[in-house]
Structure formats: structure tokens, C-alpha cells
Design a protein around this motif. Structure first.
Motif, short mmCIF file in Angstrom:
data_model
loop_
_atom_site.label_atom_id
_atom_site.label_comp_id
_atom_site.label_asym_id
_atom_site.label_seq_id
_atom_site.Cartn_x
_atom_site.Cartn_y
_atom_site.Cartn_z
N ARG A 40 -18.72 27.44 -1.29
CA ARG A 40 -18.60 27.98 -2.56
C ARG A 40 -17.95 27.49 -3.59
NH1 ARG A 40 -22.86 29.65 -5.45
NH2 ARG A 40 -23.71 30.75 -3.49
N SER A 41 -16.34 27.33 -2.28
CA SER A 41 -15.15 27.08 -3.19
C SER A 41 -15.16 25.64 -4.15
CB SER A 41 -14.17 27.46 -2.84
OG SER A 41 -13.11 26.70 -2.34
N HIS B 12 -17.49 23.99 -4.11
CA HIS B 12 -19.33 23.73 -6.05
C HIS B 12 -18.42 24.28 -6.92
CE1 HIS B 12 -23.23 23.04 -6.47
NE2 HIS B 12 -22.89 24.07 -7.02
N GLU B 13 -18.04 25.53 -6.74
CA GLU B 13 -17.54 25.83 -8.10
C GLU B 13 -15.87 25.65 -8.60
OE1 GLU B 13 -18.97 29.06 -9.89
OE2 GLU B 13 -19.88 28.89 -8.15
N SER B 14 -15.41 24.37 -8.01
CA SER B 14 -14.63 23.83 -8.52
C SER B 14 -14.26 23.00 -9.01
CB SER B 14 -12.85 23.63 -7.70
OG SER B 14 -13.60 23.28 -6.80
N ARG C 281 -25.52 28.71 -14.01
CA ARG C 281 -24.68 29.43 -14.11
C ARG C 281 -24.88 29.71 -12.91
NH1 ARG C 281 -20.15 29.07 -15.08
NH2 ARG C 281 -19.94 29.69 -12.97
N ASN D 141 -23.75 26.69 -11.10
CA ASN D 141 -22.22 26.36 -11.60
C ASN D 141 -22.48 25.06 -12.16
OD1 ASN D 141 -20.00 25.52 -12.43
ND2 ASN D 141 -19.16 24.95 -10.83
N HIS E 59 -16.68 22.77 -20.70
CA HIS E 59 -16.08 22.95 -19.11
C HIS E 59 -15.30 24.36 -19.35
CE1 HIS E 59 -16.08 23.45 -14.36
NE2 HIS E 59 -14.43 23.39 -14.74
N LYS F 148 -15.90 27.80 -19.96
CA LYS F 148 -17.56 28.09 -19.23
C LYS F 148 -18.93 27.90 -19.62
CE LYS F 148 -15.17 30.87 -15.62
NZ LYS F 148 -13.56 30.22 -16.01
N PRO G 112 -25.75 24.18 -4.99
CA PRO G 112 -24.73 24.72 -4.14
C PRO G 112 -25.12 24.47 -2.56
CG PRO G 112 -24.70 26.47 -5.41
CD PRO G 112 -26.32 25.65 -5.91
N THR H 179 -23.84 21.00 -2.27
CA THR H 179 -22.30 20.54 -1.76
C THR H 179 -22.44 21.29 0.05
OG1 THR H 179 -21.91 21.04 -3.88
CG2 THR H 179 -20.81 22.10 -2.24
N HIS I 213 -16.31 15.88 -5.02
CA HIS I 213 -16.56 16.53 -6.50
C HIS I 213 -16.77 15.39 -7.34
CE1 HIS I 213 -13.60 19.61 -6.78
NE2 HIS I 213 -14.66 20.27 -6.06
#
Ligand SMILES: [Zn+2]
Length: 452
Positions: A65-66, A68-70, A108, A111, A165, A168, A405, A408, A422
């Protein structure tokens, strides 16, 4: 990475505590106590790891998750504009029954940072007015962005994607799918660039008057050109000069090789998978993958089940023919009654047929990403979902952009590093886009100096 660093720090602290802070014990007992404490600590740590990785409901670990979110996640192909135009679909829709792949909420949740919305003009139903329909579709994307200025913005450059980005917002880009849209007119190509179109697929499934397509290459009734015509090569170079990315998805093999030999900038395959794994003529051979790597470009994997799973592809051949017949019958019936046919009606018929074949596992899609990363290199693979363009026929677990996600997670499970993930999620496409912009500036400045 950071988890392992924390892990070893913790062990050292435990050892120090037992050895130095319990001086009354004999050394051997202290060592035993230290070992016991380390064992207990590792059990606690393992449980903590399981807890951390044990899903958020969607089976996504905290680490996945981290990662993917970054990332700036970029998808290079979605057919949602057909829905904007034909159904008046609102991308802000929160309808839980809507089975579309893209909405602002779904983007959203997954992401999704930037989407290249496909401007696809059906050559059958738009005979005689390709350019006008292209304009209508372009307008439909702008209208969605205008409706939702707080959550979506039009984007025309790498810089714009970065800005969206930070704010958001979903960056909305546009790519024309099929060179027939320019009606053999280089002026129209330039006009479409000015309206914001940032890639063009040289052909769709139909051979146009300057580029052969893989979709009808075996049809003797179609006039072919042995790849790109001279005008086709001129189109490629003009796209390079403008800063419009050349997209080689859908084209015939010879068109691909002519394009690679002509282009001065990296190309993309906006939505194509690997032919070595799934033998669809629209997928790319290993030689092509290596050529794209040499060109500096990127192949964005198409999620369509028939392009990523050989069993599904084989099963879909007879069913696909029946579906095509059903669509044709419907088109003829509507035409006879003087009624227009919308994309959603055709999509509904195709969905009914597609539902007859079992969905392949997510593994099939990941295999394609992995194959391209191995053959072309991890710098040359990305995501080109074909969302809203495949009659719902995507692998298990991928029902909309909200499921990104999971990709990922699957890549992490296969040992891909955060940095490589990434790149796959969007970094590679952004690199290509930036290089296309650079080549464009260079070509334009050369033109200016040569004119002096
Ligand atoms: Zn397509």
C-alpha cells in the motif's frame, strides 16, 4: 528494506539488555536468557509483520500500500470517453451498480494519478466524419474536467501531471486511437495536438490509407501498403516534431518496424501485451519488445483477458466470432430502422458473450508484465489497462481502477523492488513523455535555425 533495518536494530537492543543489564546472572544463563528474549522478540515481530501485511480488506499489505500510494500511477489507455459521449456518463458517479472501470472514486481508491483517455472513432459507424467525431470525444473529456475542477484537471505535459499529483487531482490526458481520425490531413494532426492530444495510435484494428493494421492484415479485400506509406512516415516525423507520442499498439508488424526505423523519439505501445505468452497478432513479439527497449520506449500491458491468457484467447475465438455476428445483426437492424448505435449497446452485447468464458487469474496479467520486464528490461514496461474498452473481460480481481494496488502487491510478491514497481506504475511512461517533449523542442529549434 526499512523493515529489515528495524528488525536488526531490535535484536541488538534485546541482546544488550540481557547481557549488560542482568549482571547477577551467570554468563551462560545470561546468554540463554538473551537467546530466549531474541526468540520471543522474533515471534512478536513476526506476528507484527503478519498483522502489518495482513490485508486491509483487499489483500494489500501495508508495504504494498505504501509503495503504491507513493507512486505517480499512469495508465495509458481507457475508453471511458465513449461513455461520456454516448451515455452522458459522469465520471463523478458514485452509483454502486455501475460496472464501469473508471470513476473519480475508483481512480482515487486505486491512486490512479494520470489517465490517457482514448479518443477512438469507430470507423464503421462514423464513415465520412471521422474528424468531427474525434472533436466530439475531445470535448467530452474537457467537459468532465470542467464538471469536477476540484478532483480532475486537463494535463498536456509531464509538468502538468506532476502539478495534478501535488493537488491530488486526476490528470486527464488524451490519445487518439487510430490514424483515420486525421483524415489524411497533416493540418488536422496539428490541430488535434493544439487541442491537447498527446499520443496517436497509428492505426486501430482497421488499415487506414497510410498504415497497415494487425486487425485486418490477413484480409485480402483490404488494400495494404506493406507497412507505412511515405505519408505515414511524414506523419510519424510530424508527431515527433509536435511532441505527440507515437503509439504502435494495433499496427501490423511491418508498420511497427517501419515506425521504429522512422521515429526520432521513443515510442509507446499504449495497450499491448506479449505474443510469446498469448498468441494474439496484436501482442508484441520478443524481437519487437527488444526493439522498443533499444528505442527507449515503453510497452504498456493491456489487461484484456484475451491478450494476457492463452486459454482465454483460444476459448474466445469461436465466441468472439459469434459476438461479432450478434453485433453486426444488431447494427444492421438499427440502421434499417434509421436509429443510431451507441457504444454502450455494443458493449452490452459483447459483455453477454464475454461472460460465457471463465475469467483468467490475475497471475496471467502479472506474467506479461514480468515477461516484458525480463525481455525488454524493467525500464520498458508500464500499464495500459484498456479499461472500459474490453467488455468487462479483465482477469480476476481487476474490476476497476480501484484494484490497481493488487498489481503492486503481486509485483512485490514476485520480488520486484519499490523502485522498479514505481517505474512500472508510471515512471517509465513519464520518462518517455519527457524525452518526446525534449526531442520536439530540439526538432523545432533546428527548424527555426534552418529557416534563417
Ligand atoms: Zn485498442
Amino acid at each position: 528494506m526499512s523493515l529489515y533495518i528495524n528488525e536488526s536494530c531490535f535484536f541488538s537492543a534485546a541482546q544488550a539488555y540481557t547481557i549488560f543489564l542482568l549482571p547477577s546472572m551467570e554468563m551462560s544463563k545470561r546468554l540463554l536468557a538473551a537467546k530466549f528474549l531474541i526468540f520471543s522478540a522474533s515471534v512478536i515481530l513476526a506476528s507484527a509483520l503478519v498483522f502489518a501485511q495482513g490485508s486491509d480488506g483487499a489483500g494489500i499489505s501495508a508495504r504494498a500500500r505504501s509503495i503504491h500510494e507513493s507512486a505517480i500511477v499512469v495508465d495509458t489507455h481507457a475508453d471511458t470517453p465513449q461513455r461520456f459521449l454516448d451515455e452522458n456518463f459522469d465520471i463523478g458517479s458514485t452509483d454502486p451498480k455501475d460496472n464501469g472501470h473508471i470513476s473519480l472514486d475508483k481512480a482515487r481508491a486505486g491512486n490512479l494519478g494520470a489517465e490517457f483517455f482514448s479518443i477512438w472513432v469507430d470507423p464503421e459507424t462514423n464513415q465520412g466524419h471521422f474528424a468531427r467525431h474525434t472533436l466530439d470525444l475531445i470535448d467530452s473529456v474537457y467537459e468532465q474536467a470542467a464538471r469536477h475542477p476540484d478532483r480532475m484537471m486537463m494535463a498536456f505535459s509531464v509538468e502538468d501531471i506532476g502539478r495534478a499529483h501535488k493537488q491530488k487531482k486526476l490528470a486527464a490526458l488524451m490519445g487518439i486511437e487510430g490514424g483515420h481520425s486525421i483524415e489524411n490531413d497533416i493540418h488536422l494532426l496539428r490541430d488535434f495536438y493544439r487541442l491537447g492530444v498527446r499520443y496517436m495510435t497509428l492505426s486501430w484494428s482497421n488499415t487506414n490509407e497510410w498504415a497497415d493494421s494487425s486487425g485486418d492484415i490477413d484480409d485480402p479485400k483490404i488494400q495494404h501498403h506493406n507497412g507505412l506509406t511515405d505519408f505515414g512516415k511524414q506523419v510519424v516525423l510530424e508527431m515527433n516534431r509536435l511532441g505527440m507520442i507515437v503509439d504502435i499498439s494495433h499496427v501490423a508488424d511491418k508498420t511497427f518496424w517501419d515506425t521504429i526505423a522512422t521515429t526520432q523519439a521513443p515510442v509507446i505501445a499504449s495497450h499491448s501485451s506479449a505474443r510469446a505468452l498469448t498468441n494474439a497478432p496484436r501482442n508484441m513479439t520478443d524481437d519487437m519488445l527488444r526493439a522498443v527497449a533499444k528505442n527507449g520506449g515503453v510497452v504498456d500491458v493491456n489487461f484484456y483477458s484475451g491478450f494476457v491468457d492463452e486459454d482465454y484467447r483460444k476459448a474466445s475465438e469461436p465466441i468472439g466470432k459469434q459476438a461479432a455476428e450478434a453485433v453486426k445483426t444488431y447494427l444492421e437492424k438499427q440502421k434499417a430502422e434509421g436509429k443510431a448505435v451507441t457504444y454502450i449497446e455494443v458493449d452490452r452485447i459483447e459483455r453477454e458473450w464475454a461472460a460465457k468464458i471463465p475469467r483468467p487469474p490475475l497471475k496471467s496479467l502479472i506474467d506479461h508484465i514480468d515477461h516484458i520486464a525480463k525481455v525488454a528490461g524493467v525500464d520498458h514496461v508500464g500499464l495500459g489497462s484498456d479499461f472500459d474498452g474490453v467488455a468487462g473481460a479483465t482477469p480476476q480481481g481487476i474490476d476497476s481502477a480501484a484494484d490497481l494496488p493488487k498489481i503492486t502487491q503481486a509485483l512485490l510478491d514476485r520480488g520486484y523492488s519499490a523502485g522498479d514497481i514505481h517505474k512500472i506504475l508510471g515512471g517509465n511512461v513519464l520518462r518517455v513523455f519527457k524525452e518526446v517533449e525534449r526531442v520536439s523542442h530540439e526538432m523545432q529549434s533546428q527548424k527555426v535555425s534552418s529557416n534563417k
